[in-house]
Design an enzyme around this catalytic site. Structure first.
Site, short mmCIF file in Angstrom:
data_model
loop_
_atom_site.label_atom_id
_atom_site.label_comp_id
_atom_site.label_asym_id
_atom_site.label_seq_id
_atom_site.Cartn_x
_atom_site.Cartn_y
_atom_site.Cartn_z
N LYS A 1 0.84 -1.21 0.00
CA LYS A 1 0.00 0.00 0.00
C LYS A 1 0.87 1.26 0.00
CE LYS A 1 -1.96 -0.99 3.94
NZ LYS A 1 -1.27 -2.27 4.25
N ARG B 1 -9.39 1.45 8.43
CA ARG B 1 -8.95 0.11 8.73
C ARG B 1 -10.02 -0.69 9.46
NH1 ARG B 1 -3.39 0.61 8.75
NH2 ARG B 1 -2.29 -1.32 9.08
N ARG C 1 12.00 -5.66 4.59
CA ARG C 1 11.64 -4.24 4.47
C ARG C 1 12.57 -3.36 5.28
NH1 ARG C 1 5.77 -2.05 5.42
NH2 ARG C 1 5.92 -3.21 7.36
N ARG D 1 11.36 -1.92 10.97
CA ARG D 1 10.30 -1.46 11.87
C ARG D 1 10.11 -2.41 13.05
NH1 ARG D 1 5.26 0.02 8.09
NH2 ARG D 1 4.22 -1.16 9.72
N ARG E 1 -0.66 -9.12 13.01
CA ARG E 1 -1.19 -8.06 12.15
C ARG E 1 -2.04 -8.65 11.02
NH1 ARG E 1 4.18 -5.24 10.65
NH2 ARG E 1 2.95 -4.04 9.16
#
Ligand code: AP5
Ligand code: MG
Length: 213
Positions: A13, A88, A127, A160, A171
């Site tokens: 996203k 969300r 990431r 992160r 998540r």
């Protein structure tokens, strides 16, 4: 143009929203990035949000909605925006819809970036994120020009806190329970478009551009 990005954590996203923002000259608004900036700066909002984010839970709607409505009321949002990570939950989507209705406005497109869960966990460990400007990289798929340094603003890139495998799994659970019903919500409003997010990020963006034209 007002655009909502949908998709699981790690679907891309943020990667796509920043390309849309640049291409269409509209702001990229990521509630996750706003929370992370607040955590980095040690604000009260950041402290409150961090407790939820580190567990992979959602920050309460009340707090998130207030933050988002403040942001979209700013001047640079007059011509539209791309929302990444908001709404969300169904209540968040309903509040946004009601707020827009006050000025006869609505969300023009909801772009669902579809990636199966199996691909997600693999992506997340690679990431690297810039906490200053929000840019996102992948050590294999989308590497920065200089290792560990953000191409956009020159800051140091980090893994992160919520990208640990256990947190990513939670998540994903939270996504399926609380966020995926939004696919149906926007489909009923005839604004939903789904793209295959497993393709190369540039190809995904080409597909999105066709939709937004
Ligand atoms: P948020 O920051 O929104 O995280 P998320 O939804 O979990 O999504 P991510 O940012 O992890 O993934 P992404 O889809 O943006 O993927 P990316 O482009 O980085 O939210 C974090 C937390 O904040 C939440 O858990 C919650 O606690 C809280 N929060 C935020 N908003 C909230 C709200 N509205 N209400 C309540 N709580 C809220 O890509 C992932 C990786 O893959 C990158 O490394 C990227 O380089 C790579 N990649 C991207 N595209 C491709 C591709 N096509 N092929 C290969 N690799 C790719
Ligand atoms: Mg993101």
């Amino acid at each position: 143009m007002k655009i909502v990005m949908l998709g699981a954590p790690g679907a891309g996203k943020g990667t796509q929203a920043s390309m849309i923002a640049e291409n269409f000259g509209i702001p990229h608004i990521s509630t996750g990035d706003i929370f992370r900036a607040n955590i980095k700066n040690g604000t009260e909002l950041g402290k409150e949000a961090k407790a939820y984010m580190d567990k992979g839970e959602l920050v309460p709607d009340e707090l998130t909605v207030r933050l988002l409505l403040d942001r979209v009321a700013q001047d640079d949002c007059k011509e539209g925006y791309v929302l990444d990570g908001f709404p969300r939950t169904i209540p968040q989507a309903e509040v946004l819809e009601k707020e827009l209705e006050k000025t006869g406005d609505k969300i023009d497109k909801a772009v669902n970036v579809d990636v199966p869960d199996e691909n997600i966990v693999r992506r997340m460990s690679g990431r690297r994120a810039c906490l200053k400007c929000g840019a996102t990289y992948h050590i294999v798929h989308i590497p920065p020009k200089k290792e560990g340094i953000c191409d956009v603003c020159g800051s140091e890139l980090v893994l992160r806190d919520d990208d640990k495998e256990e947190t990513v799994k939670n998540r994903l659970d939270v996504y399926h329970k609380q966020t995926s019903p939004l696919i149906d919500f926007y489909s009923k409003r005839n604004v939903l478009e789904t793209v295959d997010g497993t393709k190369d990020s540039k190809e995904v963006f080409e597909d999105i551009k066709k939709i937004l034209k």
